[in-house]
Design a protein around this motif. Sequence first.
Motif, short mmCIF file in Angstrom:
data_model
loop_
_atom_site.label_atom_id
_atom_site.label_comp_id
_atom_site.label_asym_id
_atom_site.label_seq_id
_atom_site.Cartn_x
_atom_site.Cartn_y
_atom_site.Cartn_z
N THR A 100 78.14 -43.52 -33.74
CA THR A 100 77.24 -44.12 -34.72
C THR A 100 77.77 -43.93 -36.13
OG1 THR A 100 75.30 -43.76 -33.30
CG2 THR A 100 74.89 -44.07 -35.66
N LEU A 101 78.21 -42.72 -36.42
CA LEU A 101 78.73 -42.43 -37.77
C LEU A 101 79.94 -43.30 -38.08
CD1 LEU A 101 78.12 -40.46 -40.11
CD2 LEU A 101 79.88 -38.96 -39.17
N GLU A 102 80.87 -43.41 -37.13
CA GLU A 102 82.07 -44.21 -37.36
C GLU A 102 81.76 -45.69 -37.49
OE1 GLU A 102 84.42 -43.06 -34.03
OE2 GLU A 102 85.38 -41.37 -35.09
N ALA A 103 80.67 -46.15 -36.87
CA ALA A 103 80.31 -47.56 -36.93
C ALA A 103 79.67 -47.94 -38.26
CB ALA A 103 79.35 -47.90 -35.79
N HIS A 104 79.16 -46.96 -39.00
CA HIS A 104 78.39 -47.28 -40.19
C HIS A 104 78.95 -46.70 -41.48
CE1 HIS A 104 75.04 -49.17 -38.06
NE2 HIS A 104 75.22 -48.26 -37.11
N ALA A 105 79.86 -45.73 -41.41
CA ALA A 105 80.36 -45.08 -42.64
C ALA A 105 81.86 -44.95 -42.58
CB ALA A 105 79.72 -43.71 -42.81
N ASP A 106 82.48 -44.86 -43.76
CA ASP A 106 83.88 -44.48 -43.85
C ASP A 106 83.91 -42.96 -43.69
OD1 ASP A 106 86.37 -43.51 -44.96
OD2 ASP A 106 86.68 -45.52 -45.77
N ALA A 145 70.63 -46.01 -39.86
CA ALA A 145 71.29 -45.67 -38.59
C ALA A 145 71.87 -44.26 -38.64
CB ALA A 145 72.39 -46.68 -38.29
N ILE A 146 72.51 -43.89 -39.75
CA ILE A 146 73.10 -42.55 -39.87
C ILE A 146 72.01 -41.49 -39.90
CG2 ILE A 146 74.44 -41.03 -41.38
CD1 ILE A 146 75.97 -43.56 -42.30
N ALA A 147 70.96 -41.72 -40.71
CA ALA A 147 69.87 -40.76 -40.81
C ALA A 147 69.15 -40.58 -39.48
CB ALA A 147 68.89 -41.20 -41.89
N LYS A 192 84.45 -55.51 -47.40
CA LYS A 192 85.68 -55.76 -46.63
C LYS A 192 85.67 -55.04 -45.30
CE LYS A 192 88.49 -56.49 -50.80
NZ LYS A 192 89.65 -56.01 -51.59
N THR A 193 85.05 -53.86 -45.24
CA THR A 193 85.06 -53.06 -44.02
C THR A 193 83.67 -52.92 -43.38
OG1 THR A 193 84.68 -50.99 -45.23
CG2 THR A 193 86.98 -51.70 -44.92
N ASP A 194 82.64 -53.31 -44.12
CA ASP A 194 81.25 -53.13 -43.68
C ASP A 194 80.98 -51.67 -43.34
OD1 ASP A 194 78.67 -54.06 -43.21
OD2 ASP A 194 79.03 -54.28 -41.06
N ARG A 195 81.49 -50.77 -44.19
CA ARG A 195 81.26 -49.34 -44.01
C ARG A 195 80.66 -48.75 -45.28
NH1 ARG A 195 82.15 -50.96 -39.75
NH2 ARG A 195 83.33 -50.06 -38.02
N LEU A 196 79.80 -47.76 -45.09
CA LEU A 196 79.09 -47.12 -46.19
C LEU A 196 79.95 -46.07 -46.88
CD1 LEU A 196 76.13 -46.89 -47.44
CD2 LEU A 196 75.88 -44.90 -45.94
N HIS A 197 79.88 -46.03 -48.22
CA HIS A 197 80.56 -45.02 -49.01
C HIS A 197 79.54 -44.30 -49.89
CE1 HIS A 197 84.90 -46.16 -48.50
NE2 HIS A 197 84.30 -47.23 -48.00
N VAL A 198 79.71 -42.99 -50.06
CA VAL A 198 78.90 -42.22 -50.99
C VAL A 198 79.72 -42.02 -52.27
CG1 VAL A 198 77.80 -39.99 -51.45
CG2 VAL A 198 77.67 -41.01 -49.17
N ILE A 199 79.18 -42.45 -53.40
CA ILE A 199 79.86 -42.32 -54.70
C ILE A 199 79.14 -41.23 -55.48
CG2 ILE A 199 80.70 -43.53 -56.73
CD1 ILE A 199 81.62 -44.77 -54.07
#
Length: 338
Positions: free
Chosen positions: A286-292, A268-270, A326-333
Amino acid sequence: PTGIQSSIGSMKAAVPRQRLACLLGCSVALQGGCSTEPTVTTNDASGQTDAGDAGSTALDVDRAEDRFVPARFFFDPEGIHQVRIDLPPQKWAALLANAKNPSLDRLWHEAAVIFDGDTWKKVALRNFGEGSQEANPGKPNVRLKFNLYDPASDGPSKLNNIRLKAAGEDPSFLREPMAYDALRAMGAKAPRYSWAQVNINGEHYGLYQIIEQVDSKFFKFHFGDKTGINYDIASSCGGFNCPNSDCAALEKKYALKSEKGGFGHILAIASAAADTKLSDAAFTKTLEAHADVDALLAVYAIELFGADPDGLMRAAQNLELYVDPKTDRLHVIRSGMD
């Protein structure tokens, strides 16, 4: 740093479409070319391959003769661990030769390890890294896996996968630790670290970094839940850049590490970043719906501040993606920020 925090605030206020679209999509072309991590194989009779779990060190902090010091002490940045590694000279020579030519397959070798006074007799050892190895092949990065030959074995602080990093590209030994400290201070998740003095076959190899491995133990500590979806970069030039504008092909750039998969957040982000007809408001939504978003912008800010060649803005490697259950949001590590 205050300046970076201000920049984050400005970016967050509007989430400028043109800037984030480039950050998420087009920047790989600036570097030109991608590379693939060399194949990892084992030279033991069992034919086992690397499972890719845990990593880091233990400290001599009033251990009370307990080899399982809690990891919060293990990653004390003010302490220096003492490590001795012994293995047959021909095996060490083979590992040094591999460090000089990272394109070779990386074999596991059996070694005895003394870590802060405690002994493990059957530990798997190999080198790792590319640019950091080429910068100083005479002092290789060393990965220790304590349960490859003996599945019942636990390493120091029950960490079975420990990476000793020689910091060949960073003589200060500070760039990577400082980047992780800054990321955590700004609300992103980043590895913990410590230090070690390393002796191999009686020869002192000096100071090494110990960087926390991104794995299930990392997710449990930093997110409080290790059951989220986890993808690793399978080759460089991943990130959120759709190959030849084909976002469906992006999934081939990733390797699923968790038991359950789900590429929806990444796709979705891409797709939003690649869609030039999408309004700024729709892109931001879209970004806020899928990522922190706060954590994602922190990653971009520190990559920019440190001119990191391996981050999302350039080679798009040395990173993993995790969906917080817990948040259903994507994180980049991030990792390898030296």
